[in-house]
Design an enzyme around this catalytic site. Structure first.
Site, PDB file in Angstrom:
ATOM      1  N   CYS A  99      12.655   0.336  -7.423  1.00 12.42           N
ATOM      2  CA  CYS A  99      11.282   0.426  -7.850  1.00 12.42           C
ATOM      3  C   CYS A  99      10.565   1.706  -7.854  1.00 12.42           C
ATOM      4  O   CYS A  99      10.065   2.227  -8.682  1.00 12.42           O
ATOM      5  CB  CYS A  99      10.206  -0.695  -7.068  1.00 12.42           C
ATOM      6  SG  CYS A  99      10.645  -0.797  -5.198  1.00 12.42           S
ATOM      7  N   HIS A 122       3.121  -0.126  -4.311  1.00 11.92           N
ATOM      8  CA  HIS A 122       3.485   0.961  -3.850  1.00 11.92           C
ATOM      9  C   HIS A 122       2.606   2.169  -4.562  1.00 11.92           C
ATOM     10  O   HIS A 122       2.076   1.994  -5.611  1.00 11.92           O
ATOM     11  CB  HIS A 122       4.821   1.893  -4.076  1.00 11.92           C
ATOM     12  CG  HIS A 122       5.981   1.140  -3.684  1.00 11.92           C
ATOM     13  ND1 HIS A 122       6.154   0.680  -2.436  1.00 11.92           N
ATOM     14  CD2 HIS A 122       7.203   0.360  -4.521  1.00 11.92           C
ATOM     15  CE1 HIS A 122       7.403  -0.008  -2.170  1.00 11.92           C
ATOM     16  NE2 HIS A 122       8.027  -0.031  -3.497  1.00 11.92           N
TER      17      HIS A 122
END
Ligand code: NAD
Ligand code: NAD
Ligand code: NAD
Ligand code: NAD
Lengths: 335, 335, 335, 335
Positions: free
Chosen positions: A141, A221
């Site tokens: 990711c 994130h």
């Protein structure tokens, strides 16, 4: 004829990949696997997926729990052209011999070492490298987020050096055993971090250096990025505005944190999946020859379109533009 | 003829109520209000709601932000039969004179004192009390959770005394300014807590005593309940299984915490809305004449069906059974 | 002659017990053990403790890290009269044969099953039961907190039934791998919880029922307690005010949460250790024959005085009053 | 003759500054102020500080709470040579006219704009600039952390460009009303951040660019730093090892996160105060002409020695070396 797909490991990534594959006209999910007859397994059945047992010995557990299974992973592999391995970190490599034996192509996820596959993959960065390959790894990711952003910037500017700091959600929202409850963890402590190397698996020519931290949040994130480059801010903004896999947001609209981004996403898509890099418009600036940017990455969803594109590349179903267009349309990724 | 509804305050509760009302055949949303032209306002427009400005002086802000508005709350009130006030705690009471002046009925939320309305409301507990009323208050998320659970138990057992401990999420997921980051807060410190009194506004005959705490999580409240009663566990379980607004889950299926419940809900409904009380099956036990139970309450969603039912009661559109059935079907609340 | 004490497992509990034992005139720490040469091991040495290796095979690790050790746990056991086992949950039971072989008395902590020892122990509840015993288990932090509170109340009122809800910090502050980041976890789900049984190991005649939850905080546990009793509030408050191991605090003074309590404790003692139950004065109330109370428990520190008293009881160095007085004075526990 | 010091605002910073000043031979605390008679006020009295009321109108509150006060801030200002203003952000500027009227020197904290004072201050960076001045501002915790690190590096290397990412604890541990419970907040969103300008108030010649984020933790800030420079790693490491206000730690010793650092600090100093920058040894590396480093900053404590040094500079009690030495020795800052 549709490409027949197995999803091995119907967890956070697996369930999203299954749904995304099923939305494509040129592929179909033949079956998914679980290791335990828990609520995720039951949901898979409820959604109409054929369920197989990932660890054959466990088939009894499913019977006892009265969850209907069609067989084991071995049975499933006989029926498919490609398996998308979405098992936990490092387990994909252990599963690989099974795939080789069954003679099926396989896609691995970012939790595997890069040498598990012939090539690492990110659609914007290196779609063509995966054409016709048998073993492809969709990068993690964080790497997906960086590779996309850099690819877009590179398309309109001369990128000299990238520096990125990744502030990572410590666990996914469903996790309730692991974590960091109150603290900040440099991960790794040793600098620069290995993430830069991972970006180079899909963007080999980029000079990049990274650092990374874990913090006690589950949602997304966040990346602080600076890029030394020759280029104009307006061109870069225009390129970002043009690319469907980038979503530009504004603090002015109330987007003050990842909490607000998720609040927004809850209105847009099931599971609040955000397949796009979410870039703050106000963060974009060029200062002393360096582009600044802050982006948020929904770790659970961002690799999903990449898995779909990887299948198309491996079976040469479409070229990059066409594949990305099909994937985007089916998943509601648009400007 | 559909009942014409305004939603004043398109925030956490307001946006859910608007969507729920719009799913009913006997009512329609005429307009919603916002105080700022932020992403929530833009989403309202995108979803097709007519947007009005809750605080007339702020209309310019919307114009500057190029968010199209149809007028102010005063304009909106002229077009509706009832307003669902979903403004912040205590603001509903300030808005009330406006509603009286406009001659519209109004529903208030649990953040208001009970005397703001003629009657407090929970569909299972006291639907009929709201029949034909002009001002009704839907009780808070915690009170709704308790009132439903107790109502179901009362239907099959002789309830003597209820004790409940509420472990409350400190802020909603979208909130990024307030909170408790690391700690536990008795709220209130003075015992027993005022929540018991709130339950009695809809279940006046129940002997109940409560305590409450805030903890650093955003997802759901959790209630530890014990009820001294005369009754059989199997009857109570059967009654809970029968009631659509109660969802029974099992630890065995992997539901170990509210994190897992939300993971499940993300697959079921947009915004992962859980309109039901979520009761752990394994927690149900009778010990020394006392029923034990643990339930999780999705604070953002649980009052939504109650608001819909309240409208029906106020306009006498349907009796309790029928209203709850219509609401449940439209919202996907089923067994 | 001082009782010679070994602390096996110089972790959260072990380091506090070591310091507390060292403050007593009638006992001394001969050595402490660690399994790894980390900063806790180095601190032990810096503080002047003789360090031994808990797992003999690991002695090389310490040599490589240049941390001076005096030998292994086996060497240490030869030099002591009693070992306080502060190893992780369940490991104490594994260590027991070693202690038997060495012919030393041993104290275990609350992470062990009760049958590891001849008797479970809490100073206020059952000091005399441990007199002369060889194997004693100091009950867990939660049980210690409940046992103390109930003991004090029992001394002035006729306790009929105790109900307690424990809202537990999910991990200790130093932990950065485990946790629950955003959620609430009933633990156990199955009710009533096993904690009541643990209280009965030291207060066998008390009728008690418990429920427990884990929440994402590290600082303290909080207990919501209600006790059906015959007694007067003023007597109970007076008894609580009298008992040094209970600290009464007031919301009025700004104690709104465990965060504030810890802020206060940081000014009082090293490591902000709170050896006392911290009871909110405003929470104390009698309502329909039931006493209400909320207390916060500093899980890292609360069992420390109990370990010291347990040593005195086992060696019959003092009677209950005298031992508690000595322990209290040495640790700064006072009114 | 000792310099007479008032601390206006006995909160997080104020109470630490008071204790630190009191440890110096050349200065003394004459009184401290509070705005409320809460537990912090009571602790001040218990510790022997003379308490004054910061907001004169509130004197009654203290009387009602039976907390003894000596008068108001105005009374206190008459008795001192210098006031260390530790009031909340922006309030220092409002207090300034009082100090001017009373004819006392004043130190402000980092929550004030730089123009509140004649000069901004960090002992390592620009001690001499504050010599003889009347109004000095000690820079914020983050700026202090950066200024120290850069100063040390500059002493042995030719610094070309500094890039720093600040990952900030969202609130202090005692705070239980504000926060970010689950999310990451770019703060500011607009890049580069204003923090770089603040560093230049004490290190005007450094080319620095910064970004900053808030995350849901209370313990410490963490800085990811990279510095383009001409210099050798071994010289830099040696210089960091030499400087008492830098503490080097090792992941090898178990320091994996700020949670572990605080666990260590709890053994070292009251309130676990860490006056030093805490730098991870393994993070130090030179890569393509750029130094990498990760440091943790205990926001509550780091500015404390700087306040003491600022007093010495303002009264010309000692030169930089001597002042820092005296401060370090008194506070236990040593290698
Ligand atoms: N979660 C993320 O944020 C994220 C993002 C990008 C990439 N990834 C990568 O995706 C992969 C999967 O991660 P996840 O987060 O979905 O994990 P997960 O734990 O949510 O799901 C893993 C699934 O694999 C199943 N499984 C376990 N052992 C198996 C086996 N031997 N064979 C087949 N299946 C097995 C489990 O039952 C589970 O359903 C990992 O490589 C991870 O690094 C995860
Ligand atoms: N959030 C929950 O968990 C929850 C649960 C049950 C009940 N409630 C109650 O619902 C009500 C609304 O809470 P919420 O969480 O949706 O709040 P919110 O802050 O999410 O939304 C409130 C909305 O009201 C608007 N508003 C502000 N001032 C206004 C005014 N003067 N007139 C009209 N609108 C105004 C705001 O713009 C915002 O959109 C409160 O009474 C609350 O106690 C909330
Ligand atoms: N931490 C708490 O809040 C708390 C409160 C009350 C009771 N307890 C109980 O105290 C005991 C210790 O818990 P803790 O929190 O101090 O754990 P911890 O992990 O902080 O410390 C355990 C120590 O034991 C050492 N150790 C590991 N294996 C060992 C072995 N085989 N032999 C000897 N030592 C070994 C470890 O190195 C570590 O230093 C447990 O039984 C726990 O349930 C803990
Ligand atoms: N807390 C930190 O991490 C930190 C670090 C470095 C610098 N600072 C700066 O230090 C200053 C103080 O911050 P803090 O964290 O100690 O705040 P705090 O809230 O803990 O303490 C502020 C104190 O000032 C008192 N006060 C309120 N109004 C006052 C007034 N009008 N006059 C005098 N006193 C008043 C309050 O009672 C309180 O005791 C701020 O400028 C802040 O930016 C704080």
């Amino acid at each position: 004829m549709k490409v027949k797909v197995a999803v091995n490991g119907y967890g956070t990534i697996g369930k999203r990949v299954a749904d995304a594959v099923n939305l494509q006209k040129d592929m179909e999910v033949v079956g998914v696997t679980k290791t335990k007859p828990d609520f995720e397994a039951k949901l898979a059945v409820k959604k109409g997926y054929k369920l197989y047992v990932a660890i054959p010995e466990r088939i009894e557990l499913f019977e006892k729990a009265e969850v209907k299974v069609e067989g084991t992973i071995d049975d499933l592999l006989e029926k498919v052209d490609v398996v998308v391995d979405c098992s936990p970190n490092k387990v994909g490599a252990e599963n690989k011999p099974k795939y080789e034996k069954a003679g099926v192509k396989a896609i691995f996820q970012g939790g595997e070492k890069s040498h598990v596959a012939e090539v690492s993959f990110n659609a914007l960065a290196n779609y063509d490298d995966a054409r016709g390959k048998n073993f492809v790894r969709v990068v993690s990711c964080n790497t997906t987020g960086l590779a996309r952003f850099i690819s877009v910037v590179k398309s309109v500017a001369d990128v000299k050096k990238v520096r990125a700091t990744m502030i990572r959600r410590v666990v996914d929202p469903k996790e309730d055993k692991k974590g960091l409850v109150n603290g900040i963890m440099p991960d790794p402590v040793r600098l620069p971090s290995h993430h830069a190397e991972d970006v180079k698996t899909v963007l080999p020519d980029v000079n990049i250096v990274t650092t990374a931290f874990k913090v006690p949040t589950t949602l997304m994130h966040v990346h602080g990025i600076s890029i030394e480059l020759d280029g104009k801010l307006e061109d870069i903004v225009a390129a970002l505005e043009d690319e469907p896999r980038i979503m530009l947001i504004s603090e002015e609209d109330g987007f003050t944190s990842t909490a607000k981004i998720i609040e927004y996403a809850r209105e847009l898509r099931m599971r609040y999946d955000i397949f796009e890099n979410v870039v703050w418009r106000e963060s974009l600036a060029i200062h002393e020859g360096e582009l600044f940017a802050v982006q948020a990455i929904h770790q659970e969803a961002i690799v999903v379109p990449e898995n779909v594109d990887a299948i198309r590349a491996m079976f040469e179903l479409a070229d990059k533009e066409e594949s990305m267009k099909l994937t985007n349309e089916s998943l509601g990724i648009k400007k």
